[in-house]
Scaffold this motif. Structure first.
Motif, PDB file in Angstrom:
ATOM      1  N   TRP A 121       0.855  -1.181   0.000  1.00 22.24           N
ATOM      2  CA  TRP A 121       0.000   0.000   0.000  1.00 22.24           C
ATOM      3  C   TRP A 121       0.890   1.229   0.000  1.00 22.24           C
ATOM      4  CZ3 TRP A 121      -0.351  -4.235   3.116  1.00 22.24           C
ATOM      5  CH2 TRP A 121      -1.432  -5.100   2.862  1.00 22.24           C
ATOM      6  N   ASP A 122       0.702   2.094  -0.991  1.00 26.52           N
ATOM      7  CA  ASP A 122       1.535   3.275  -1.170  1.00 26.52           C
ATOM      8  C   ASP A 122       0.729   4.543  -0.882  1.00 26.52           C
ATOM      9  OD1 ASP A 122       2.990   1.682  -4.024  1.00 26.52           O
ATOM     10  OD2 ASP A 122       3.855   1.889  -2.023  1.00 26.52           O
ATOM     11  N   TYR A 123       1.388   5.502  -0.214  1.00 25.83           N
ATOM     12  CA  TYR A 123       0.750   6.764   0.131  1.00 25.83           C
ATOM     13  C   TYR A 123       1.753   7.893  -0.064  1.00 25.83           C
ATOM     14  CZ  TYR A 123      -2.416   3.535   2.483  1.00 25.83           C
ATOM     15  OH  TYR A 123      -3.266   2.495   2.762  1.00 25.83           O
ATOM     16  N   PHE A 124       1.229   9.089  -0.253  1.00 28.33           N
ATOM     17  CA  PHE A 124       2.084  10.272  -0.250  1.00 28.33           C
ATOM     18  C   PHE A 124       1.685  11.160   0.917  1.00 28.33           C
ATOM     19  CE2 PHE A 124       3.220  14.634  -1.275  1.00 28.33           C
ATOM     20  CZ  PHE A 124       4.580  14.479  -1.522  1.00 28.33           C
ATOM     21  N   VAL A 125       2.648  11.469   1.784  1.00 34.31           N
ATOM     22  CA  VAL A 125       2.418  12.327   2.944  1.00 34.31           C
ATOM     23  C   VAL A 125       3.253  13.589   2.783  1.00 34.31           C
ATOM     24  CG1 VAL A 125       2.638  12.539   5.444  1.00 34.31           C
ATOM     25  CG2 VAL A 125       1.944  10.351   4.431  1.00 34.31           C
ATOM     26  N   PRO A 126       2.633  14.765   2.639  1.00 35.52           N
ATOM     27  CA  PRO A 126       3.411  16.005   2.481  1.00 35.52           C
ATOM     28  C   PRO A 126       4.275  16.278   3.701  1.00 35.52           C
ATOM     29  CG  PRO A 126       1.098  16.341   1.913  1.00 35.52           C
ATOM     30  CD  PRO A 126       1.187  15.003   2.583  1.00 35.52           C
ATOM     31  N   ALA A 127       5.443  16.856   3.469  1.00 37.89           N
ATOM     32  CA  ALA A 127       6.315  17.241   4.572  1.00 37.89           C
ATOM     33  C   ALA A 127       5.688  18.379   5.357  1.00 37.89           C
ATOM     34  CB  ALA A 127       7.683  17.657   4.035  1.00 37.89           C
ATOM     35  N   SER A 128       5.959  18.414   6.644  1.00 34.60           N
ATOM     36  CA  SER A 128       5.438  19.472   7.495  1.00 34.60           C
ATOM     37  C   SER A 128       6.078  20.809   7.151  1.00 34.60           C
ATOM     38  CB  SER A 128       5.697  19.133   8.965  1.00 34.60           C
ATOM     39  OG  SER A 128       5.349  20.219   9.798  1.00 34.60           O
ATOM     40  N   LEU A 129       5.315  21.879   7.315  1.00 35.11           N
ATOM     41  CA  LEU A 129       5.849  23.226   7.110  1.00 35.11           C
ATOM     42  C   LEU A 129       6.664  23.690   8.311  1.00 35.11           C
ATOM     43  CD1 LEU A 129       2.732  24.945   5.473  1.00 35.11           C
ATOM     44  CD2 LEU A 129       4.738  23.961   4.342  1.00 35.11           C
ATOM     45  N   ASP A 130       6.565  22.977   9.415  1.00 37.01           N
ATOM     46  CA  ASP A 130       7.301  23.310  10.621  1.00 37.01           C
ATOM     47  C   ASP A 130       8.717  22.754  10.517  1.00 37.01           C
ATOM     48  OD1 ASP A 130       8.371  23.668  13.116  1.00 37.01           O
ATOM     49  OD2 ASP A 130       6.719  22.732  14.217  1.00 37.01           O
ATOM     50  N   PRO A 131       9.760  23.613  10.496  1.00 38.47           N
ATOM     51  CA  PRO A 131      11.130  23.103  10.357  1.00 38.47           C
ATOM     52  C   PRO A 131      11.573  22.223  11.517  1.00 38.47           C
ATOM     53  CG  PRO A 131      11.131  25.435  10.937  1.00 38.47           C
ATOM     54  CD  PRO A 131       9.704  25.073  10.615  1.00 38.47           C
ATOM     55  N   GLU A 132      10.883  22.305  12.651  1.00 43.98           N
ATOM     56  CA  GLU A 132      11.225  21.472  13.798  1.00 43.98           C
ATOM     57  C   GLU A 132      10.574  20.096  13.730  1.00 43.98           C
ATOM     58  OE1 GLU A 132      13.418  22.377  16.138  1.00 43.98           O
ATOM     59  OE2 GLU A 132      13.723  24.212  14.965  1.00 43.98           O
ATOM     60  N   ASP A 133       9.671  19.926  12.780  1.00 43.92           N
ATOM     61  CA  ASP A 133       8.920  18.672  12.649  1.00 43.92           C
ATOM     62  C   ASP A 133       9.651  17.740  11.691  1.00 43.92           C
ATOM     63  OD1 ASP A 133       7.118  16.632  12.291  1.00 43.92           O
ATOM     64  OD2 ASP A 133       5.383  17.939  12.145  1.00 43.92           O
ATOM     65  N   ASP A 134      10.101  16.609  12.187  1.00 46.16           N
ATOM     66  CA  ASP A 134      10.900  15.688  11.383  1.00 46.16           C
ATOM     67  C   ASP A 134      10.180  14.361  11.174  1.00 46.16           C
ATOM     68  OD1 ASP A 134      13.144  15.176   9.872  1.00 46.16           O
ATOM     69  OD2 ASP A 134      14.314  14.377  11.534  1.00 46.16           O
ATOM     70  N   GLU A 135       8.862  14.407  11.043  1.00 47.78           N
ATOM     71  CA  GLU A 135       8.104  13.177  10.840  1.00 47.78           C
ATOM     72  C   GLU A 135       8.383  12.590   9.462  1.00 47.78           C
ATOM     73  OE1 GLU A 135       3.980  13.787  11.529  1.00 47.78           O
ATOM     74  OE2 GLU A 135       4.187  13.838  13.709  1.00 47.78           O
ATOM     75  N   LEU A 136       8.140  11.301   9.335  1.00 49.79           N
ATOM     76  CA  LEU A 136       8.277  10.633   8.050  1.00 49.79           C
ATOM     77  C   LEU A 136       7.297  11.235   7.048  1.00 49.79           C
ATOM     78  CD1 LEU A 136       8.463   6.948   9.306  1.00 49.79           C
ATOM     79  CD2 LEU A 136      10.363   8.443   8.701  1.00 49.79           C
ATOM     80  N   SER A 137       7.742  11.416   5.822  1.00 48.39           N
ATOM     81  CA  SER A 137       6.893  12.021   4.800  1.00 48.39           C
ATOM     82  C   SER A 137       7.338  11.523   3.432  1.00 48.39           C
ATOM     83  CB  SER A 137       6.970  13.555   4.874  1.00 48.39           C
ATOM     84  OG  SER A 137       8.302  13.999   4.676  1.00 48.39           O
ATOM     85  N   GLY A 138       6.738  12.094   2.391  1.00 49.11           N
ATOM     86  CA  GLY A 138       7.049  11.672   1.029  1.00 49.11           C
ATOM     87  C   GLY A 138       6.315  10.399   0.667  1.00 49.11           C
ATOM     88  N   ASN A 139       6.974   9.527  -0.092  1.00 48.35           N
ATOM     89  CA  ASN A 139       6.365   8.260  -0.503  1.00 48.35           C
ATOM     90  C   ASN A 139       6.466   7.244   0.636  1.00 48.35           C
ATOM     91  OD1 ASN A 139       5.799   9.149  -3.200  1.00 48.35           O
ATOM     92  ND2 ASN A 139       7.970   8.895  -3.664  1.00 48.35           N
ATOM     93  N   ILE A 140       5.320   6.828   1.148  1.00 43.29           N
ATOM     94  CA  ILE A 140       5.225   5.893   2.266  1.00 43.29           C
ATOM     95  C   ILE A 140       4.736   4.551   1.735  1.00 43.29           C
ATOM     96  CG2 ILE A 140       4.210   5.444   4.524  1.00 43.29           C
ATOM     97  CD1 ILE A 140       5.921   7.976   4.470  1.00 43.29           C
ATOM     98  N   ARG A 141       5.392   3.478   2.124  1.00 42.87           N
ATOM     99  CA  ARG A 141       4.966   2.146   1.667  1.00 42.87           C
ATOM    100  C   ARG A 141       4.938   1.168   2.825  1.00 42.87           C
ATOM    101  NH1 ARG A 141       7.016  -1.208  -3.615  1.00 42.87           N
ATOM    102  NH2 ARG A 141       5.465   0.224  -4.494  1.00 42.87           N
ATOM    103  N   TYR A 142       3.889   0.343   2.856  1.00 39.34           N
ATOM    104  CA  TYR A 142       3.796  -0.843   3.701  1.00 39.34           C
ATOM    105  C   TYR A 142       3.693  -2.044   2.772  1.00 39.34           C
ATOM    106  CZ  TYR A 142       2.940   2.290   7.607  1.00 39.34           C
ATOM    107  OH  TYR A 142       3.068   3.273   8.548  1.00 39.34           O
ATOM    108  N   LYS A 143       4.614  -3.002   2.919  1.00 42.92           N
ATOM    109  CA  LYS A 143       4.665  -4.147   2.002  1.00 42.92           C
ATOM    110  C   LYS A 143       4.758  -5.452   2.775  1.00 42.92           C
ATOM    111  CE  LYS A 143       7.299  -6.018  -1.907  1.00 42.92           C
ATOM    112  NZ  LYS A 143       8.426  -5.799  -2.842  1.00 42.92           N
TER     113      LYS A 143
END
Length: 216
Positions: A121-143
């Motif tokens: 399952w593929d998803y796209f998660v936009p990067a946070s606008l907060d420079p202090e926020d380092d969550e996973l983003s971009g192309n996300i995959r669960y395989k």
């Protein structure tokens, strides 16, 4: 604790557990319910290991909301930190620990009924606008890497274990392999976590979860 805190805050609250121990217990087979471990009151207790040492954590299902979302409390035992509130999702066909509830009904599928090796399952998660926020983003995959394999965990052999591989393009050195039993939930995880050094460069490090006990 610096690695541990940043790691968990940067993973959508989505990572987990395991431990192996010899036993003569009979193998446990899955029931008819697809994800029977998703019940209010169920709790898992773990030792989380990183290169900085060990800490104890627990996950407890505190409540079930409408539309099959469950409130789950993540507690860093004896850390002085408040328990973190997350929402997991499970119905008759799918399970995930990654949701945006209650802000939105968004959820990222981790496992589905009847899935097979190679399903993803593929998803796209936009990067946070907060420079202090380092969550996973971009192309996300669960395989799905493995399906219906046997694994002995904390003295019990489970025959319904799926290996789910999680990656994110924003942090190319990161991954987590989740080992999920249809009967007991997350049995094991091995991962490469991340933090930032003094030059704001990504630094990766190994992470393991070891199951101490569960109450069901």
């Amino acid at each position: 604790m610096e690695h541990i805190n940043k790691f968990f805050l940067g993973l959508f609250a989505a990572i987990l557990f395991v431990a192996c121990k010899d036993s003569d217990k009979e193998p446990v087979l899955p029931t008819e319910q697809t994800f029977p471990f998703m019940k209010v009151g169920n709790q898992w207790n773990y030792v989380l290991k990183t290169d900085e040492g060990e800490t104890e954590i627990s996950y407890k299902i505190a409540d079930k909301t409408k539309e099959n979302y469950y409130k789950v409390m993540l507690d860093f035992v004896d850390s002085g930190l408040p328990a973190m509130e997350h929402y997991w999702f499970a119905d008759a066909t799918m399970f995930t620990m990654v949701t945006d509830w209650p802000d939105s009904p968004a959820k990222l599928t981790m496992l589905t009924k009847g899935c097979k090796v190679g399903d993803h399952w593929d998803y796209f998660v936009p990067a946070s606008l907060d420079p202090e926020d380092d969550e996973l983003s971009g192309n996300i995959r669960y395989k799905i890497l493995e399906a219906n394999v046997s694994m002995k965990i904390a003295g019990t052999t489970y025959t319904d274990v799926y290996t789910v591989h999680h990656t994110a393009s924003s942090h190319p050195g990161y991954y987590t392999n989740f080992f999920i039993s249809l009967l007991a939930g997350m049995l094991k995880a091995d991962a490469v976590g991340y933090t930032r050094d003094e030059n704001n460069e990504l630094v990766y490090f190994p992470v393991d979860w070891i199951l101490k006990s569960k109450n069901f």
